[in-house]
Design an enzyme around this catalytic site. Structure first.
Site, short mmCIF file in Angstrom:
data_model
loop_
_atom_site.label_atom_id
_atom_site.label_comp_id
_atom_site.label_asym_id
_atom_site.label_seq_id
_atom_site.Cartn_x
_atom_site.Cartn_y
_atom_site.Cartn_z
N HIS A 88 0.84 -1.20 0.00
CA HIS A 88 0.00 0.00 0.00
C HIS A 88 0.87 1.24 0.00
O HIS A 88 1.91 1.30 0.66
CB HIS A 88 -1.00 0.00 1.17
CG HIS A 88 -0.39 0.09 2.54
ND1 HIS A 88 -0.06 1.29 3.12
CD2 HIS A 88 -0.07 -0.85 3.44
CE1 HIS A 88 0.43 1.07 4.33
NE2 HIS A 88 0.45 -0.23 4.55
N ASP A 90 -0.32 4.41 0.62
CA ASP A 90 -0.73 5.43 1.59
C ASP A 90 0.05 5.20 2.88
O ASP A 90 0.50 4.10 3.16
CB ASP A 90 -2.24 5.38 1.84
CG ASP A 90 -2.73 4.02 2.31
OD1 ASP A 90 -2.29 2.99 1.74
OD2 ASP A 90 -3.53 3.96 3.25
N ASP A 121 6.37 1.72 7.13
CA ASP A 121 5.00 1.29 6.79
C ASP A 121 4.49 2.12 5.63
O ASP A 121 3.84 3.12 5.85
CB ASP A 121 4.10 1.44 8.04
CG ASP A 121 2.70 0.93 7.81
OD1 ASP A 121 2.47 0.26 6.80
OD2 ASP A 121 1.83 1.23 8.64
N GLU A 155 -5.12 1.48 2.53
CA GLU A 155 -4.99 0.45 3.58
C GLU A 155 -5.09 1.05 4.97
O GLU A 155 -5.66 0.44 5.88
CB GLU A 155 -3.66 -0.29 3.40
CG GLU A 155 -3.57 -1.60 4.16
CD GLU A 155 -2.90 -1.49 5.52
OE1 GLU A 155 -2.85 -2.49 6.22
OE2 GLU A 155 -2.44 -0.37 5.89
N GLU A 156 -4.53 2.25 5.15
CA GLU A 156 -4.50 2.85 6.49
C GLU A 156 -5.89 3.23 7.00
O GLU A 156 -6.08 3.47 8.19
CB GLU A 156 -3.58 4.08 6.51
CG GLU A 156 -2.11 3.77 6.22
CD GLU A 156 -1.43 2.98 7.33
OE1 GLU A 156 -2.06 2.75 8.38
OE2 GLU A 156 -0.27 2.59 7.14
N ASP A 179 4.46 -5.58 3.56
CA ASP A 179 4.16 -4.65 4.66
C ASP A 179 5.08 -4.95 5.86
O ASP A 179 5.70 -6.01 5.94
CB ASP A 179 2.68 -4.78 5.05
CG ASP A 179 2.10 -3.46 5.56
OD1 ASP A 179 2.88 -2.59 5.98
OD2 ASP A 179 0.87 -3.33 5.56
N HIS A 393 3.76 4.35 11.97
CA HIS A 393 2.82 5.34 12.51
C HIS A 393 3.44 6.24 13.58
O HIS A 393 2.78 7.11 14.13
CB HIS A 393 1.56 4.69 13.12
CG HIS A 393 0.74 3.92 12.15
ND1 HIS A 393 -0.64 3.88 12.18
CD2 HIS A 393 1.08 3.17 11.09
CE1 HIS A 393 -1.08 3.12 11.19
NE2 HIS A 393 -0.05 2.67 10.51
ZN ZN Z 1 1.08 -1.01 6.40
#
Ligand code: ZN
Length: 426
Positions: A88, A90, A121, A155-156, A179, A393
């Site tokens: 992903h 994003d 991530d 995805e987030e 991921d 994150h």
């Molecule tokens: Zn991820």
């Protein structure tokens, strides 16, 4: 030196190019939320894929958030094993006031680390895979089986970009979701969210409360908020029951939680609440399905409601899942059970061991990824990517350059190795 040895050495020698590519990916600001900001980066990825011999397509999952899929047909397509690489594009949001040492979208290289939003991530995973494909292309090493690269969005925020790829019919003999896994080979538990609604067909003024609850009031009605309290209590009991009765190897006991995450109800102070809605977030184990878990929760809550003097005639209703936390306030991440006996998982583990010099670790992700959609679609899949979850994150999100390089070598070797083997005869 064999072709493969030459290629692996080239990754060391051309590390600066890999980091430059990652820096470019990071510089496109693609946080979700707010989302709807990936078109520029996806155009870059699509061009990159075209430049290394992929046929591509893109389509909007939401306006401003397209998926990109590239396909490189093998010279013996259909006969040799095919591979999906999925990631992903994003990244996690950046909140006002976060204390970053640097601009999160201007990647910094420092003390053997790269720092920037998304490096762990999971733009690191995407950069390494793209770079590996580029080296294979430049070296002219033919791929016998097909390679499909999926650069997905959303995805987030629980938007199922990967589900759309599966629904379009993209399939392969193995999918690697690159991921954040700290280079462990992982499956995952699943998550489903749901809304439970308690609703009265009548609306009462606050002045009626005495008649609703006291002797001789003679008015049959209830506060939806107070009835929802029974349901919240029931869910907590069920959560404890699950903690005692369910388990899965590699998952911490009791990680199958039922979180009452949001509650909404009532009109204002002059009314008895005639509606109350509860949003729950349910985690379940890799060997369960979201359909099964949702059914269990409904049955239990309905049992409690049927024993209630008012709710028996006003049974709660349920709405499960959704494909966006932004648009629908609901999501599903299906579980992925890692099949340690699958030849793709075994081969990836062997290559990881040979290249990193450390035994592969097979375990269960502590979070959820798009890997579940492959499990759901019946495509054998494994989560394997660089970066540690504790940095994903986080402020000053970081990734070890050594780990990124190791990952890039393993994924390069795996792409070549896996597509060089004939499919098992059907
Ligand atoms: Zn991820």
């Amino acid at each position: 030196m064999s072709d493969m040895d030459e290629l692996l050495v080239a990754i060391d020698e051309r590390q600066h190019e890999l980091l430059e590519l990652l820096g470019t990916l990071v510089a496109y600001e693609t946080p979700a939320p707010p989302a709807r900001n990936t078109a520029g980066l996806q155009a870059f990825v699509e061009q990159y894929l075209q430049g290394i011999g992929f046929e591509t397509e893109h389509w909007d999952v939401y306006p401003g958030d397209p998926n990109v899929v590239g396909v490189k047909m093998g010279t013996h397509s259909g006969e040799y094993r095919s591979l999906i690489i999925n990631g992903h594009i994003d990244v996690a949001e950046v909140n006002e006031g976060e204390q970053w040492d640097n601009n999160p979208f201007s990647m910094v290289v420092k003390d053997g680390l790269v720092i920037g939003r998304g490096v762990a991530d999971m733009k690191g995973g995407i950069a390494g895979a793209l770079f590996a494909l580029k080296l294979l292309h430049e070296h002219g090493l033919p791929l016998l089986g097909d390679v499909i690269f999926q650069s997905v969005v959303g995805e987030e925020v629980g938007e199922a970009g990967t589900l759309q790829c599966c629904n379009k019919g993209y399939t392969a003999d193995l999918a690697i979701v690159v991921d954040t896994s700290d280079l462990h080979l992982q499956g995952q538990g699943g998550v489903i969210t749901g809304w439970i609604t308690v609703k009265s067909e009548q609306t009462f003024h606050d002045g009626n409360r005495r008649d609703l609850i006291h002797a001789g009031g003679n008015l049959v009605g209830a506060s939806a908020i107070e009835k929802m309290m029974k349901i919240v209590q029931a869910l907590q009991e069920l959560e404890r029951h699950y903690a005692v009765t369910k388990s899965y190897p590699g998952c911490k006991p009791g990680s199958n939680t039922i979180n009452p995450s949001v509650i909404e109800g009532g009109r204002h102070a002059a009314f008895i609440a005639d509606e109350c809605k509860l949003w729950i977030t349910v985690h379940y184990y890799p060997n369960e399905t979201h359909e099964q878990v949702a059914r269990e929760i409904e049955e239990y809550v309905l049992g409690v409601a049927r024993a209630d003097i008012w709710m028996k005639d006003h049974l709660p209703t349920f709405e499960w899942g959704g494909t966006s936390m932004i648009e629908e306030r609901g999501e599903i991440f299906p579980a992925l059970e890692l099949d340690s006996k699958h030849p793709g998982v075994q081969r990836l583990a062997e290559l990881h061991g040979e290249i990193s010099g450390e035994d592969a670790i097979l375990d269960v992700s502590q979070t959820v990824t798009d890997g579940g959609w492959f499990g759901h679609a019946g495509i054998p899949a494994v989560i394997y990517g660089p970066g540690e979850l504790k940095h994903a994150h986080a402020v000053n999100e970081r990734l070890s350059i050594d780990q990124l390089v190791t990952y890039t070598k393993v994924i390069l070797a795996m792409i070549h190795d896996w597509t060089s083997a004939q499919k098992e005869s059907a």
